[in-house]
Scaffold this motif. Structure first.
Motif, PDB file in Angstrom:
ATOM      1  N   UNK B 658       0.836  -1.200   0.000  1.00 41.30           N
ATOM      2  CA  UNK B 658       0.000   0.000   0.000  1.00 41.30           C
ATOM      3  C   UNK B 658       0.873   1.253   0.000  1.00 41.30           C
ATOM      4  N   UNK B 688      -5.755  15.697  -7.590  1.00 43.84           N
ATOM      5  CA  UNK B 688      -6.492  14.484  -7.221  1.00 43.84           C
ATOM      6  C   UNK B 688      -6.609  13.542  -8.418  1.00 43.84           C
ATOM      7  N   UNK B 689      -6.859  14.089  -9.591  1.00 46.29           N
ATOM      8  CA  UNK B 689      -6.956  13.225 -10.775  1.00 46.29           C
ATOM      9  C   UNK B 689      -5.586  12.683 -11.150  1.00 46.29           C
ATOM     10  N   UNK B 696      -4.274   4.693  -8.376  1.00 48.78           N
ATOM     11  CA  UNK B 696      -5.497   3.893  -8.293  1.00 48.78           C
ATOM     12  C   UNK B 696      -6.118   3.483  -9.623  1.00 48.78           C
ATOM     13  N   UNK B 717     -10.887   2.109  -9.692  1.00 56.84           N
ATOM     14  CA  UNK B 717     -10.769   2.789  -8.405  1.00 56.84           C
ATOM     15  C   UNK B 717     -10.659   4.289  -8.570  1.00 56.84           C
ATOM     16  N   UNK B 718     -11.740   4.992  -8.309  1.00 57.43           N
ATOM     17  CA  UNK B 718     -11.701   6.449  -8.298  1.00 57.43           C
ATOM     18  C   UNK B 718     -11.243   6.919  -6.928  1.00 57.43           C
ATOM     19  N   UNK B 719     -10.479   7.997  -6.860  1.00 54.94           N
ATOM     20  CA  UNK B 719      -9.997   8.457  -5.549  1.00 54.94           C
ATOM     21  C   UNK B 719     -11.151   8.913  -4.663  1.00 54.94           C
ATOM     22  N   UNK B 720     -11.103   8.439  -3.418  1.00 54.79           N
ATOM     23  CA  UNK B 720     -12.058   8.881  -2.423  1.00 54.79           C
ATOM     24  C   UNK B 720     -11.338   9.786  -1.429  1.00 54.79           C
ATOM     25  N   UNK B 721     -12.113  10.434  -0.571  1.00 56.37           N
ATOM     26  CA  UNK B 721     -11.524  11.405   0.355  1.00 56.37           C
ATOM     27  C   UNK B 721     -10.413  10.799   1.198  1.00 56.37           C
ATOM     28  N   UNK B 722     -10.563   9.517   1.571  1.00 53.03           N
ATOM     29  CA  UNK B 722      -9.527   8.938   2.432  1.00 53.03           C
ATOM     30  C   UNK B 722      -8.359   8.342   1.660  1.00 53.03           C
ATOM     31  N   UNK B 723      -8.345   8.502   0.329  1.00 52.90           N
ATOM     32  CA  UNK B 723      -7.183   8.094  -0.458  1.00 52.90           C
ATOM     33  C   UNK B 723      -6.170   9.223  -0.548  1.00 52.90           C
ATOM     34  N   UNK B 724      -6.587  10.428  -0.181  1.00 51.92           N
ATOM     35  CA  UNK B 724      -5.778  11.609  -0.457  1.00 51.92           C
ATOM     36  C   UNK B 724      -5.547  12.422   0.808  1.00 51.92           C
ATOM     37  N   UNK B 725      -4.432  13.147   0.854  1.00 53.20           N
ATOM     38  CA  UNK B 725      -4.230  14.079   1.966  1.00 53.20           C
ATOM     39  C   UNK B 725      -4.768  15.456   1.573  1.00 53.20           C
ATOM     40  N   UNK B 726      -4.697  16.397   2.499  1.00 53.31           N
ATOM     41  CA  UNK B 726      -4.889  17.792   2.110  1.00 53.31           C
ATOM     42  C   UNK B 726      -3.606  18.232   1.417  1.00 53.31           C
ATOM     43  N   UNK B 727      -3.714  19.218   0.545  1.00 54.96           N
ATOM     44  CA  UNK B 727      -2.567  19.626  -0.258  1.00 54.96           C
ATOM     45  C   UNK B 727      -2.042  20.970   0.208  1.00 54.96           C
TER      46      UNK B 727
END
Lengths: 157, 799, 264
Positions: B658, B688-689, B696, B717-727
């Motif tokens: 992971x 995000x894209x 993903x 797999x589309x990115x969800x909120x918990x796949x990403x941090x704040x930028x």
């Protein structure tokens, strides 16, 4: 098969005869003309269709209207006050630029309110985890997280 | 001539004005295409091919037509006199011949060439009735072997998709100086080689494509609501090239559109067939794609296989870059497909660097998959990925720090003519690299890596110093390169008698906030409140013309068209003011919403001038028409060149593979910023894209059958909120030199820089365990397999 | 979706009778069934809604057992004080099912009757050796799960409740499919007062199964490392785009060790 259906939607009683296979989202959009709730996918994953059923977030595309017989439904249209004042969560989304194309937004706002009802002081990690059922393709979630935190603070007052 | 005061722009320009469009989106009162209904409307459903490649022997619709609620069913054979869907860009091959351009029928003609290819249009009273009828249609297929990936499709003996494209080749095209490159490689102290795949993606805007087509018999005219990024282009292509309808009799309305990212640029079969059918059945027809249909039929993105080589001298100075790319066009040419891996790709291979010699050869192939076309970044993410991955690799091989190698090669003198056609007007690459490094706390990375290691995790840092060509495009240049259209933009500024303003722009907004930013521009210039300015887009019946929204062009091109129209408004207003104030026109100044006589306190407000224009009693009617309404068409003189540095930090769990994106930093130069809140939002979404691509997303077809294996969000797999941090994002400004706004555009940058930044970080992390190669997406399984194979090369894993 | 009849029985007897006479299917939360019907992958003919039947709801503690009604929503299990105090592994498993909206509608009974190879509840039921009570009998977990989407239930049989033994220690670790977020591999580990260990694995095979090798290793030494050290046999495991059989086999030991490590 046509079955009689009665429920409350945005505070108003609604009665209709529906084809048993009518999804809640289609009932809201087509029969009640409440087109604020959107359909974004066909595997109940995107969450654009999220509404409140008896105060809980539910994907209206994945339940039959008959399954919520007698329940109280709130859609995005039901958040605004009689005098036009927006719900604090709606305000927060606007303030924080938590939307771009707006298509996922109604479902996102409904989920956000449900989230805050259960976690009034949700931190970033909790917010991100709790929004697992709502996809956004425009914002990258960054400002949505900010909006939820701001909305939570405003709802707490 | 009245003076134009551009300092008036300071008032709301650069302010994070909250968006006007939010009021309707937040209250559920937006009007997306499926929200629009017409009396007596019917519903369409498309029967699609279940095979990737097959001949159609027969289609029997008799039983289907008799089912309850069915109004009519049409197949390709019924569409007589209807041409195929056009490609808007003619690429000339390196042999001097035009590209192979097989027909792209609206409904299948005798053959189907990808799973999802439309075979029949079923129209019924309800969607369910249309689906029931579709199930009752009997199609006899002769299934043919399929050519699914580009390598297989170009191999000798591969199944042939089109008679017009022997060997399944669309074109082989090249750019650059091959002999200069060969000479440079001969002298190189070091050569870095890289084989990479740019993974195929499905755009997945959350609103699926939809259309509502209606015909008015009394007027012999059509109205089409459609999810489009460019309604005028849609109308022009459909009426002039496909259906042979009078252009002025078709109105195309793109109302609120829920995201596009390129996928809603193109002229598609569905709305075209529906417009045609609406006259035949004389009732409105509505269609909304199901998500699984979107996966099958929205134009996909990327899908390149590349071999690249970078020649360097002993100090790490880039001497030459040579690139060979095979690009997938899919089964048919989509509207802009041909220019994506050529004009929008090879021309960016200089990156931010002074590489003096570049050679790029691209072969585009047809395969039994959905058509491939522009997706956020369109060619520039692919180019950035090649350049920044090979620069990263070179730095590792030569033992030079990542930032240092880039600095040794940065362009610092502008304007700069690259060896791949483009002329960069201005930039400051050191500035964005320095700022990004500081925001990303690169100096603290070593300590963070050690701490990760203590927890058994691998940590990596990656850079992408990207550049893009945006603000498409100078029409004459585009035409010379094969474009079959112009790429100007139109803007109309209509001042009403009471001084409020409506702006009509060809720049459709589907998330970008034009209703706010364009209002800011107008408000600042005319000195009126933002709330007094409305922006109208998306309707051919109201907006003069527009080439549409893509290529990060709206502000640079659409915004400039509006500025030009504003220039005309102010010029005319000055004439009116001169008359009212009995002064010479040359003495009139316009500032902060007032026309005044220079050196005096005599003035007229903008509102007074507006009213006078429409109540022309005290007015120079002999020399000036009444009214205050101006239109401008703006054709840019160059592309714009946003650029910056993105830095990604990842932490990898070797036990599971992971990859967690621990941090993402972007410092970008977009030129003048009109609304920093909206700009930051565009960067967030693009990043995000881009991370979605690297981490993903992967659109996969079965190699033998051509079935789409990733046909829903269950497998894609589309990115969800918990796949990403704040930028962490910021901007530096070197204003564009060739448009009055100084704007470069910002919509695609995140998708362009993020994939390379992330994969460079992943490679940095995995270097510690001996992994030397990994393609996107860095899914847990692929990472785990790469680690395993590095440890034990005898093991074979899934790619 | 295809046309469907809709029955709303008020008693269990009415429900089973309607199922028998129509050949239809019970409708619990609908999160799997409605989804399948929308895609035209399911054509039940008649839906027999269970939401009006009172005996199917509720969570109660009964000595050393927790009894959860079949129509209990996942969200209710997740937030139940009874479950959280007696067997928090069950509430945290429930909290990880689908997403918030799905948890507000989906039910324990519906999940078990469907037996999706990647569902979470089967791992807890098999992992604790729970008893599935129906309108006519009680089935042990070991007898219940037959194959992919296949259980021991008769066509007109309705689950009424699931009876979980309160085990000494339990934990669930799930490795989600990055796209669907269903379990690519989900491992439920339960340790009983008498030293017995059960390890149930979902997501990795056509149906939930017990990982005997890991059970044996944990019986000898109930530690994360003991579980991690087991090389699980990949044969018979699912293999797809998201996980090869080898990868799943590897994840089984990793998730088992994480379930043990997180255990209360």
């Amino acid at each position: 098969m046509s079955v009689s259906l009665a429920m409350t939607v945005n505070g108003k009683p609604v009665a209709a005869d529906v084809d048993a296979r009518t999804l809640l989202v289609d009932f809201l959009r087509n029969q009640l003309s409440l087109t604020g709730t959107h359909v974004g996918c066909d595997t109940a994953q995107c969450g654009a269709c999220t509404v409140h059923v008896d105060g809980q977030a539910v994907k209206s595309c994945n339940v039959l209207a008959l399954q919520v017989q007698g329940a109280s439904i709130v859609t995005i249209e039901g958040l605004i006050a009689e005098d036009g004042t927006m719900h604090p969560m709606q305000e927060a989304f606007r303030d924080c630029h938590g939307l771009q194309c707006g298509f996922c937004t109604p479902g996102m706002v409904m989920s956000a309110i449900d989230l805050v009802n259960r976690h009034p002081q949700a931190d970033e990690a909790t917010i991100r985890a709790e929004l697992e059922g709502n996809l956004c393709r425009c914002t990258g979630y960054h400002n949505i997280v900010k909006a939820v935190r701001q909305g939570a603070a405003a709802m707490g007052k | 001539m009245g003076a134009n005061d551009t300092t008036g722009l300071a008032s709301v320009i650069g302010q994070p004005v909250l968006r006007k469009e939010d009021a309707r989106f937040l209250t559920g009162t937006g009007q997306y295409t499926d929200d629009v209904s017409m009396p007596r409307q019917t519903h369409a459903y498309f029967l699609r091919s279940p095979h990737a490649h097959a001949a159609i022997r027969a289609i029997d619709v008799v039983k289907a037509k008799g089912l309850p609620g069915v109004i009519d069913i049409f197949t390709g054979a019924d569409l007589t006199g209807v041409n195929g869907l056009p490609c808007g860009w003619l690429i000339t091959g390196s042999d001097g011949k035009p590209m192979n351009e097989p027909p792209h029928p609206v409904l299948a003609q005798g053959k189907v060439r990808y799973v999802g290819d439309a075979v029949a249009l079923v129209i019924a009273e309800t969607v369910d009735q249309a689906k029931d009828a579709a199930e009752a249609i009997v199609v006899e297929y002769d299934v043919l072997p399929a050519a699914v990936n580009v390598v297989d499709a170009l191999a000798p003996g591969a199944p042939q998709l089109h008679g017009e494209a022997p060997g399944n080749k669309c074109y082989t095209w090249a750019l650059g100086d091959r002999s200069a490159v060969e000479a440079a490689f001969a002298k190189a102290a070091h050569v870095t080689r890289l084989d990479i795949v740019n993974n195929r993606l499905v755009p997945n805007a959350i609103e699926p494509r939809a259309a509502l087509a209606s015909y008015n018999r009394a007027e012999d005219a059509y109205t089409l609501y459609v999810t489009s990024q460019n309604p005028h282009v849609e109308r022009l292509l459909m009426t002039a090239f496909v259906l042979g309808l009078p252009e002025h009799k078709v109105r195309v309305i793109a109302p609120d559109v829920g995201g596009g990212f390129g996928s809603k640029i193109y002229l598609y079969a569905e709305e075209t067939a529906m417009v045609w059918a609406s006259k035949r059945i004389n009732r409105p027809i509505k269609w909304v794609a199901e998500r699984s249909e979107s996966f099958l039929t929205d134009a996909h993105g990327r899908d390149h296989v590349t071999h690249a080589e970078l020649a360097l001298d002993k100090d790490g100075k880039f001497l030459a870059l040579r690139v060979q790319t095979t690009a997938n066009m899919g089964a048919y040419l989509s509207t802009f497909a041909s220019c994506i891996p050529t004009i929008l790709y090879a021309t960016l291979l200089a990156g931010q660097y002074t590489t003096p010699a570049i050679w790029c050869e691209v072969t585009a192939a047809f395969t039994n998959t959905a058509p491939v076309d522009a997706y956020r970044g369109a060619g520039r993410p692919e180019a950035t990925y090649v350049v920044e991955r090979i620069v990263h690799q070179a730095a590792v091989e030569m033992g030079i720090p990542q930032d240092e190698l880039r600095r040794r090669n940065f362009i610092r003198a502008f304007p700069y003519q690259t060896p791949v056609a483009l002329n960069y007007d201005i930039g400051n690459y050191d500035q964005t690299l320095d700022a990004a490094m500081e925001m990303a706390d690169v100096t603290g990375f070593g300590a963070r890596r050690d701490e990760s290691q203590k927890r058994g995790k691998l940590r990596g840092l990656g850079y992408a110093s990207y550049i893009e060509a945006c603000g498409l495009a100078p029409s004459n240049v585009a035409g010379a390169l094969g474009a079959r259209a112009g790429l100007f933009e139109a803007g109309e500024v209509r001042v009403h008698p009471t001084g409020s303003v409506t702006v009509f722009t060809g720049s459709h907004s589907h998330g970008q906030g034009h209703e706010t930013t364009f209002a800011q521009i107008v408000a600042a210039r005319l000195g009126v409140p933002v709330d007094n300015v409305s922006v109208v887009h998306g309707d051919t019946g109201r907006v003069p013309f527009g080439m549409g929204t893509y290529g990060s062009r709206s502000l640079a091109v659409g915004g400039t068209a509006i500025v030009k129209a504003l220039d005309k408004i102010v010029a005319k207003g000055s004439k009116i003011a001169a008359h009212l104030l009995e002064a010479a026109e040359t003495d009139i100044e316009f500032k902060d919403g007032k026309f005044s006589v220079a050196g005096t306190d005599r003035s007229k407000t903008f509102a007074e001038i507006a009213l006078t224009a429409y109540v022309p009693h005290n007015y120079p009617l002999a020399t000036l028409e009444p009214g205050l309404n101006e239109t401008a068409f703006y054709d840019p003189t160059n592309f714009t060149y946003p650029a910056g540095t993105h830095i990604c930090e990842v932490e990898i769990d070797p036990d599971t593979g992971v990859v967690e994106v621990a941090a993402f930093t972007a410092c970008d130069d977009f030129g003048t910023i009109i609304n920093p809140m909206i700009v930051a939002g565009q960067v967030h979404g693009g990043v995000a894209q881009g991370l979605g691509q690297a981490l993903l997303e992967h659109c996969v077809y079965d190699r033998d059958s051509g079935q789409l294996l990733t046909g829903s969000m269950m497998d894609y797999a589309l990115p969800r909120a918990d796949d990403l941090p704040s930028f962490t994002v910021d901007t530096k400004v070197t204003p564009c030199t060739h448009n009055p706004l100084g704007a470069k555009g910002c919509g695609e940058a995140g998708a362009i820089g993020a994939p390379a930044a992330m994969m460079n970080a992943v490679m940095d992390a995995l270097a510690a365990v001996g992994v030397t190669h990994l393609d996107m997406p860095a899914s847990p399984q692929r990472v785990w397999n790469a680690i395993r194979q590095a440890r034990d090369p005898a093991l074979v894993g899934h790619a | 979706m295809y046309t469907v009849e809709f029955a709303q029985p008020k008693t269990l007897a009415d429900a089973t009778a309607t199922l028998a006479s129509t050949g239809g299917r019970p409708l619990a939360g609908g999160q799997s069934l409605v989804a399948a019907m929308k895609l035209r992958l399911s054509q039940p003919g008649t839906l027999v809604s269970l939401s009006g039947i009172p005996d199917l709801k509720g969570i109660r503690r009964d000595g050393e057992r927790i009894v959860i009604g079949a129509m209990t929503r996942h969200a209710e299990v997740a937030s139940s004080d009874i479950v959280q105090s007696a067997m928090p592994a069950l509430s945290s498993l429930a909290e990880g099912i689908g997403d918030r909206q799905v948890r507000n509608m989906g039910t324990l009974g519906g999940s078990l009757a469907n037996n999706d190879p990647a569902a979470d509840w089967p791992a807890a039921v098999l992992g604790t050796g729970a008893t599935i009570r129906t309108d006519r009998r009680a089935l042990t977990a070991d007898d219940f799960f037959k194959g992919m989407f296949e259980t021991a239930l008769a066509a007109d049989e309705i689950i009424t409740a699931v009876d979980f033994p309160i085990v000494q220690r339990a934990g669930y670790a799930k490795f989600p499919n990055p796209a669907s977020r269903f379990a690519l591999v989900g491992v439920f580990v339960a340790r009983f007062a008498n030293g017995d260990v059960r390890v149930a694995v979902t997501g990795a095979a056509p149906s939930v199964f017990r990982a005997k090798a890991i059970e044996d290793a944990l019986k000898r030494s109930f530690t994360p490392d003991a579980a991690k050290g087991v090389a699980v046999d990949a044969s018979g495991l699912n293999s797809d785009l998201h996980g090869s059989a080898e990868y799943r086999a590897h994840l089984i030991s990793v998730m088992a060790s994480r379930a043990v490590a997180a255990m209360s």
